[in-house]
Scaffold this active site. Sequence first.
Site: not given
Ligand code: NAP
Length: 241
Positions: A61, A88, A164, A168, A199
Amino acid sequence: MSEQTIALVTGANKGIGYEIAAGLGALGWLLGVGARDEERRESAVAKLRAAGVDAFGVPLDVTDDASVAQAAKLVEDRAGRLDVLVNNAGITGGMEQLPTTVDVATVRTAVETNVLGVIRVTNAMLPLLRRSRAPRIVNMSSSVGSLTRQSTPGTEVGPIAVAYAPSKTFLNAVTVQYAKELSDTDILINAACPGYCATDLNGFRGVRTPQQGAAVAIRLATLPDGGPSGGFFEDEGEVPW
Ligand code: NAP
């Protein structure tokens, strides 16, 4: 010491993080799957192993000092060093993020995970990264953190979000400061934007696949010696600050 490259991906149980782990694992690397929820972590590890990835679970975490310290110990016991860290894990902090009405707790929560979590994990892993011949750190940011894009009329940067998006921007600034301090080491540290991927983070409204989003992080995780550090990249090249 093992010649196999060793990587840790935070938030690797699903979404873009899972695909980063799968992509790096396909290179034959030993993959630490950082995730806080035991069931989701172990099912991701099982899925990766079924796909031929040498994966192991790392309870993590990013908001918890003790959890992060234990994760560093686990990686040290398992591998003795760390070559690549992909920060990530990230959250939006919740949907209601208009600056004039936001609950400050929402901002605090986003910063705690997206910024302080990255600093906490990076610093805990740095002693292990310093044992690597070619350490790389990738911070998953977002183009919504680009102040240039935010202030350029007509540029698509999603909804107004005072938690958010600035978290970033903060992460990008933190990445630059690390790059400056580490400039006389072999460590390369960069921020990445995966694009708008479908996601959990956005209710699967993104237009790219998580696999497409993982590509830029995989590229930055595999930079050759002498590659960039302190930059902010997406598939098409550099993102303006
Ligand atoms: P996601 O599917 O919601 O995955 C987020 C991951 O972060 C999950 O595995 C979650 O674990 C984990 N997480 C959150 N809080 C945590 C904590 N305190 N300790 C450990 N793990 C934690 O989102 P995603 O879209 O793949 O996002 C991944 C990264 O890409 C993020 O940094 C996001 O800001 C960035 N991003 C995403 C997008 C997009 O369009 N999706 C665009 C730009 C940037 P749990 O399952 O335990 O919650």
